[in-house]
Every structure is written in C-alpha cells, then in structure tokens.
Design an enzyme around this catalytic site. Structure first.
Site, PDB file in Angstrom:
ATOM      1  N   HIS A  81       0.485  -1.186   0.314  1.00  0.00           N
ATOM      2  CA  HIS A  81       0.414   0.340   0.449  1.00  0.00           C
ATOM      3  C   HIS A  81       0.603   1.126  -0.048  1.00  0.00           C
ATOM      4  O   HIS A  81       0.578   2.248   0.740  1.00  0.00           O
ATOM      5  CB  HIS A  81      -0.670   0.060   0.968  1.00  0.00           C
ATOM      6  CG  HIS A  81      -1.984  -0.768   1.358  1.00  0.00           C
ATOM      7  ND1 HIS A  81      -2.646  -1.355   0.209  1.00  0.00           N
ATOM      8  CD2 HIS A  81      -2.546  -1.167   1.816  1.00  0.00           C
ATOM      9  CE1 HIS A  81      -3.659  -2.306  -0.064  1.00  0.00           C
ATOM     10  NE2 HIS A  81      -3.788  -2.560   1.485  1.00  0.00           N
TER      11      HIS A  81
ATOM     12  N   HIS B 170     -10.204   1.753   0.201  1.00  0.00           N
ATOM     13  CA  HIS B 170     -10.231   1.319   1.147  1.00  0.00           C
ATOM     14  C   HIS B 170     -11.103   0.754   1.974  1.00  0.00           C
ATOM     15  O   HIS B 170     -10.857   0.494   2.723  1.00  0.00           O
ATOM     16  CB  HIS B 170      -8.510   1.331   1.703  1.00  0.00           C
ATOM     17  CG  HIS B 170      -8.175  -0.325   2.273  1.00  0.00           C
ATOM     18  ND1 HIS B 170      -8.700  -1.196   2.727  1.00  0.00           N
ATOM     19  CD2 HIS B 170      -7.170  -0.885   1.254  1.00  0.00           C
ATOM     20  CE1 HIS B 170      -8.039  -2.559   3.199  1.00  0.00           C
ATOM     21  NE2 HIS B 170      -6.971  -2.093   2.634  1.00  0.00           N
TER      22      HIS B 170
ATOM     23  N   GLU C  54     -11.459  -3.587  -3.796  1.00  0.00           N
ATOM     24  CA  GLU C  54     -10.912  -2.907  -4.056  1.00  0.00           C
ATOM     25  C   GLU C  54     -10.423  -3.286  -5.473  1.00  0.00           C
ATOM     26  O   GLU C  54      -9.489  -3.434  -5.846  1.00  0.00           O
ATOM     27  CB  GLU C  54      -9.670  -2.937  -2.840  1.00  0.00           C
ATOM     28  CG  GLU C  54      -9.505  -2.660  -1.674  1.00  0.00           C
ATOM     29  CD  GLU C  54      -8.540  -3.527  -1.055  1.00  0.00           C
ATOM     30  OE1 GLU C  54      -6.969  -2.942  -1.133  1.00  0.00           O
ATOM     31  OE2 GLU C  54      -8.239  -4.764  -0.501  1.00  0.00           O
TER      32      GLU C  54
HETATM   33  C1  GAL Z   1      -5.665  -5.241   1.968  1.00  0.00           C
HETATM   34  C2  GAL Z   1      -4.688  -6.329   1.266  1.00  0.00           C
HETATM   35  C3  GAL Z   1      -4.555  -6.992   2.861  1.00  0.00           C
HETATM   36  C4  GAL Z   1      -4.244  -6.848   3.484  1.00  0.00           C
HETATM   37  C5  GAL Z   1      -5.438  -4.708   4.090  1.00  0.00           C
HETATM   38  C6  GAL Z   1      -4.931  -3.843   4.724  1.00  0.00           C
HETATM   39  O1  GAL Z   1      -6.223  -4.464   1.051  1.00  0.00           O
HETATM   40  O2  GAL Z   1      -5.208  -7.327   0.246  1.00  0.00           O
HETATM   41  O3  GAL Z   1      -3.845  -8.368   2.970  1.00  0.00           O
HETATM   42  O4  GAL Z   1      -2.958  -5.852   3.956  1.00  0.00           O
HETATM   43  O5  GAL Z   1      -5.520  -4.234   2.840  1.00  0.00           O
HETATM   44  O6  GAL Z   1      -5.592  -3.756   5.665  1.00  0.00           O
END
Ligand code: GAL
Length: 345
Positions: free
Chosen positions: A105, A175, A310
C-alpha cells in the site's frame, strides 16, 4: 450538496471534513487527510438510514493511526510489490519496504497519510496531491487528482487521474470496508457476486505466484451469488488458509467501465453494485480487524466485520509480464473510474 467543516491543523496543513447529502437523504463524509471516506449512510428497504462503511467517529483518530486503512485512497501502488523491487526502462528500482521485505500500500507513508488539497465544484469534491519524485523511492513527480461524488441515485463515483513527469508505476484504489447491515455484525450472511472466472493465488506473503487459477469448483467461485460465509473457513483450500478467509485479487471479466460485483444483505434489503474500468479487484474479508475495535456510531467491530472490494491492477504487476500494465509513461494520463451503487430491495 457538499458542506465543508474545518477540523484541525496537521503538519501546517488544514484538515477539513466534507459532508455530502443527496436528494434521497443519503450521506457521505470525506476528509482531505488521506482522502478518506469516513462515513456512508444509505437507506434499507424501509427507508431507515444507517452506516454501511467502517470507520472512526473523529478525523483525529485517522491521523493518530488507521491500521486497517479504513476508507482511504491507497497509492502510489495499492497492494503488494515483491521485495519492493521492479525494473522499468532497464533501470532497477528499490522502493521502501514496510511489510517484511515487500512493499504494501505505497510504503511507510502512503497517500492515505498525506494531506490532500480539496476543492468543491458543484456536487463534486476534487482532492489533489502532488507526489514528489523519490517519494517512497518511486520515480517521477506525479500529480494525482481524485474526484468524489454522491449522486441522487445513491452512487458513489470515484474517479482518479494521474500524470507523471517521468515513466513510473501507479495503482490507485479506495480501501473502504462495507457492511450493509449497519456495520453491526460480521459479513458472513452477505451474498456476493463477482464477475470473474479467475483469481491470482499467492504465496504465504500474499504475493501472487503468477498463476491465474480458474474459480470453478473452488471456494473462490462467486459467479453465482452466494453467502460469503459458506466457504470462508474451508481451510483445506490452501488459498483460503493463506488469506485467513478471502484476501485475493480477482481477474475481472470484460474490460472498460462495467459491472463487476454485487453484494446483497437480506435482513435490511440493502444492495451494493460495483462498477469499474480496472482489470482486477481485491476481495478482502477483514480478518485483521482487532476484536473490540470502537468504530463510528459507537459500533464495536470484530474480525470479519467488513468486506473490501478494491478495484485495481493485479498485485505485483510490475514484476509479472503477463499481468495488466501498471506503467504510467511520462505525459500520459492514468485514469481509473469506480462506482459503488447502493439500493434496497
Ligand atoms: C488489503 C490487503 C490485506 C491487508 C489490508 C490492510 O488490501 O489485501 O492483505 O493488507 O489491505 O488492512
């Protein structure tokens, strides 16, 4: 209608909360800190409005810490890049790493922790952020613009644009965690449809192995709507066990802006459809939420209290030639459009 309220100052920048309200009485709140959707209120089949996204009551809570990435815009590259490395134009780049040896991220300080500039044009909130060359060790200065709109038809339209002064990589998403039952119980009884024949299985570190696996006969088949809880704990399926439920990217069928998913919750009648122009979509069932997390409206969250859908480019695309393109060439415009449309049946 969008109204704007001053909240606080953070690192010499002003933080606001923008309150959207449409003619049907539905509401959304967005802050320019992290471009975060902090609240979405939608009616059930009896016209009762309730919170359908997970979040915190105060903007200050997000500034303090937002460990699960509630509601925010993720960038410069959503999801994971193996070893934080990629090669572009024969140059090897090493990005910052923030999840073991991988990048997740956007790195240590992703777009979700930046303060964006906000301006309102009629019923659209435009948030912009200038990501400098070398930020989290990415090449190129990228000008990002994210537009949020709540229409009278209860659609949340998110459109993203980006322009870079050097060739770089980009993958933006939102998210938000959705819970159509007023964020008051786990999402096991939510029914889900995903228009995808394939998903991208991962290794133990949640990096795609490169395989595109057909969903037929697996717990990942949502081509016909069914309850998320039905097979979420089928731990003999290695992929389910790695994801502690669902934490996987789907290879969406079709191309261009199209409907890719639908969620239904029978007790309230609420429905959410997802439209996007993106090739992939991470489906995540939120096992990581800590027990007893105090959320907005005094709701108490537990693991599996939300689902993230997402839209994105597949994780680790920079290192997989057969995955969709995530390269943004100098001077070209990145364009991503995603719509979450709410209704009640
Ligand atoms: C998602 C990801 C998860 C976790 C989450 C963070 O997008 O697929 O593995 O990292 O974000 O809260």
């Amino acid at each position: 209608m969008i109204s704007k309220k001053y909240i606080t100052e953070h690192k010499n920048k002003e933080i606001y909360l923008y309150h959207f309200k449409n003619e049907s009485g539905s509401e959304m709140k967005v802050t320019n800190y992290g471009a975060i959707i902090t609240s979405i209120k939608m009616p059930d089949r009896d016209g009762f409005f309730d919170e359908v996204s997970l979040g915190y009551e105060d903007v200050s809570s997000y500034i303090k810490d937002n460990p699960f990435y509630f509601g925010c815009i993720i960038g410069r590259y959503a999801n994971r890049i193996k070893n934080g490395r990629f090669t572009l134009n024969n140059i090897n780049y090493q990005l910052t790493t923030n999840e073991g040896k991988n990048q997740l991220h956007g790195g240590h300080i992703g777009f979700h922790q930046r303060t964006w500039e906000g301006r309102v044009e009629e019923d659209v909130l435009i948030l912009s952020y200038l990501s400098p060359d070398g930020e989290e060790l990415y090449p190129g200065t990228v000008q990002i613009e994210v537009k949020y709109q709540l229409t009278n038809e209860n659609e949340i339209i998110i459109s993203y644009e980006g322009v870079s002064d050097k060739d770089t990589i980009i993958n933006l998403t939102n998210h938000s965690y959705f819970n159509l039952n007023g964020s008051k119980s786990a999402i096991f009884d939510h029914e889900l449809f995903i228009d995808a024949d394939y998903f991208t299985p991962t290794d133990e570190e949640l990096i795609p192995t490169g395989e595109l696996r057909h969903v037929e006969g697996t717990a990942f088949d949502f081509r016909e709507s069914r309850k998320i809880g039905e097979r979420i704990f089928d731990f003999e399926d290695e992929a389910i066990s790695i994801g502690n439920g669902y934490d996987h990217n789907y290879v969406l069928n079709g191309s261009g802006l199209r409907k890719v998913a639908e969620v239904n919750e029978q007790t309230t009648g609420r429905c959410m459809e997802v439209f996007t122009n993106q090739p992939g979509m991470q489906f995540f069932t939120a096992h990581i939420i800590h027990p007893n997390t105090i959320g907005s409206n005094n709701n108490i969250y537990e693991p599996y209290y939300g689902i993230c859908l997402e839209p994105q480019v597949h994780p680790d695309s920079p290192n997989k030639d057969h995955f969709p393109n995530c390269v943004l060439r100098r001077g070209e415009t990145y364009h991503n459009e995603t719509i979450y449309k709410f209704s009640a049946k």
